[in-house]
Design an enzyme around this catalytic site. Sequence first.
Site, short mmCIF file in Angstrom:
data_model
loop_
_atom_site.label_atom_id
_atom_site.label_comp_id
_atom_site.label_asym_id
_atom_site.label_seq_id
_atom_site.Cartn_x
_atom_site.Cartn_y
_atom_site.Cartn_z
N ARG A 53 0.60 -1.19 -0.04
CA ARG A 53 0.14 0.10 -0.10
C ARG A 53 0.86 1.19 -0.04
O ARG A 53 0.58 2.16 -0.56
CB ARG A 53 -0.89 -0.16 0.90
CG ARG A 53 -2.00 -1.04 1.23
CD ARG A 53 -3.17 -1.04 2.20
NE ARG A 53 -4.00 -1.86 1.95
CZ ARG A 53 -5.06 -2.39 2.81
NH1 ARG A 53 -4.78 -1.94 4.23
NH2 ARG A 53 -6.14 -2.84 2.81
N LYS A 210 -19.63 -18.71 3.63
CA LYS A 210 -21.01 -18.65 4.00
C LYS A 210 -21.85 -17.53 2.85
O LYS A 210 -21.49 -16.74 2.50
CB LYS A 210 -21.06 -17.88 5.19
CG LYS A 210 -20.65 -18.74 6.39
CD LYS A 210 -20.97 -18.09 7.73
CE LYS A 210 -20.47 -18.92 8.89
NZ LYS A 210 -20.75 -18.07 10.12
N GLY A 363 -9.22 -10.37 -0.12
CA GLY A 363 -8.04 -10.87 0.53
C GLY A 363 -7.59 -12.41 -0.09
O GLY A 363 -6.48 -12.44 -0.52
N GLY A 386 -13.32 -4.38 1.54
CA GLY A 386 -14.76 -4.21 1.82
C GLY A 386 -15.40 -3.16 1.00
O GLY A 386 -16.54 -3.33 0.54
#
Length: 409
Positions: A53, A210, A363, A386
């Site tokens: 980053r 999930k 990720g 996100g």
Amino acid sequence: MRRFRFPNLADSMHILRFSDLCAQGQARGQRVFIRADLNVPQGDDGRITEDTRIRASVPCIQMALDAGAAVMVTSHLGRPTEGTLTTADSLAPVAQRLGELLGREVPLVADWVDGVQVQPGQVVMLENCRVNPGEKKNQPELAQKMAQLCDIYVNDAFGTAHRAEGTTYGIAEYAKVACAGPLLSAEIDAITQALAAPKRPLVAIVAGSKVSTKLTILQSLAKNVDGLIVGGGIANTFMLAAGLKIGKSLAEPDLLGEATAVIEAMKARGAEVPIPTDVVVAKTFAADAPATVKAATDVADDDLILDIGPETAQRLAAQLKAAGTIVWNGPVGVFEFAAFENGTKAIAQAIAESPAFSIAGGGDTLAAIAKYGIEKDVGYISTGGGAFLEVLEGKTLPAFEILQKRANG
């Protein structure tokens, strides 16, 4: 087939771009405030363990310096308590690493909200922005003070674009000029190309443990894509919905109705959710567990499905190679274990070989891309995490929203 569009993505998202301002000479002598994403992992000794980053932030900072601007850079790091700066929360190691990359000293400035001394051609780092009281809740008083520090505000932090905070939203409301840095601009361009105006067929891969964590993504994509490939525990729930037995595999039986609705929504548009026809199973979840390839109809009660089988992988690879656009979020099996990596490896290689424009994020996805060495073969790798997922959900990202608002008016 009717072509759907993501409701919150314009065909061409209109924002001001910092690169254009620099090219036009509008940054010379100006105070430029850059919100970067420098939230890097550190070891127990405080040393930076991975600096991607920081390296990614250099082009924007160098662009500002080359343009003759007085440059201020800030970021969050970790989860500090507002009003309290600890050594662990300090951007000091980041400032040092940035200085090494830029080949110059990068002074670190604390308590900067009420004023910063920086001259054209200089760069300073402003201490962890989340230490400032009011940052997380985007308090107008803080945003207005920060806006007074600069002539041009640059958001170059896609990883925080889904948060309306002081340095990601509030300052952009009040700054004289608010624009997107090269990293954020590249994300906007890639997302627009992949979702707002994609070359068809548009195929999405959504995998994870999930359905519940990706349900809104699946529902949103089901309205827009031509093929929706599911993997991991999500695929197990879809296999249950298709009437297949999955043994003791991870799944969410209470979401069978939602999975069925996604399948039906796709079918109604002439699209599909391909259900695995073969799988790789084991009796235990372990790297050394013996792996067995079975037809999807032959899964035993004590089997754990840990990967898609070779027949399914070949079929999905052919679909990806014929795609016009690919969106990839998540490995399709337990790729960390050698015996259960072949499905994800086949998917990765197919994406690398496909002529499609591909955008990948998340990720585990980035880890798979690195493991199989296909970085240069993916059209765009999103580091947003996100923020990337919220775009797939069809949400409007606050950082995009405010930059568009400022550009239009």
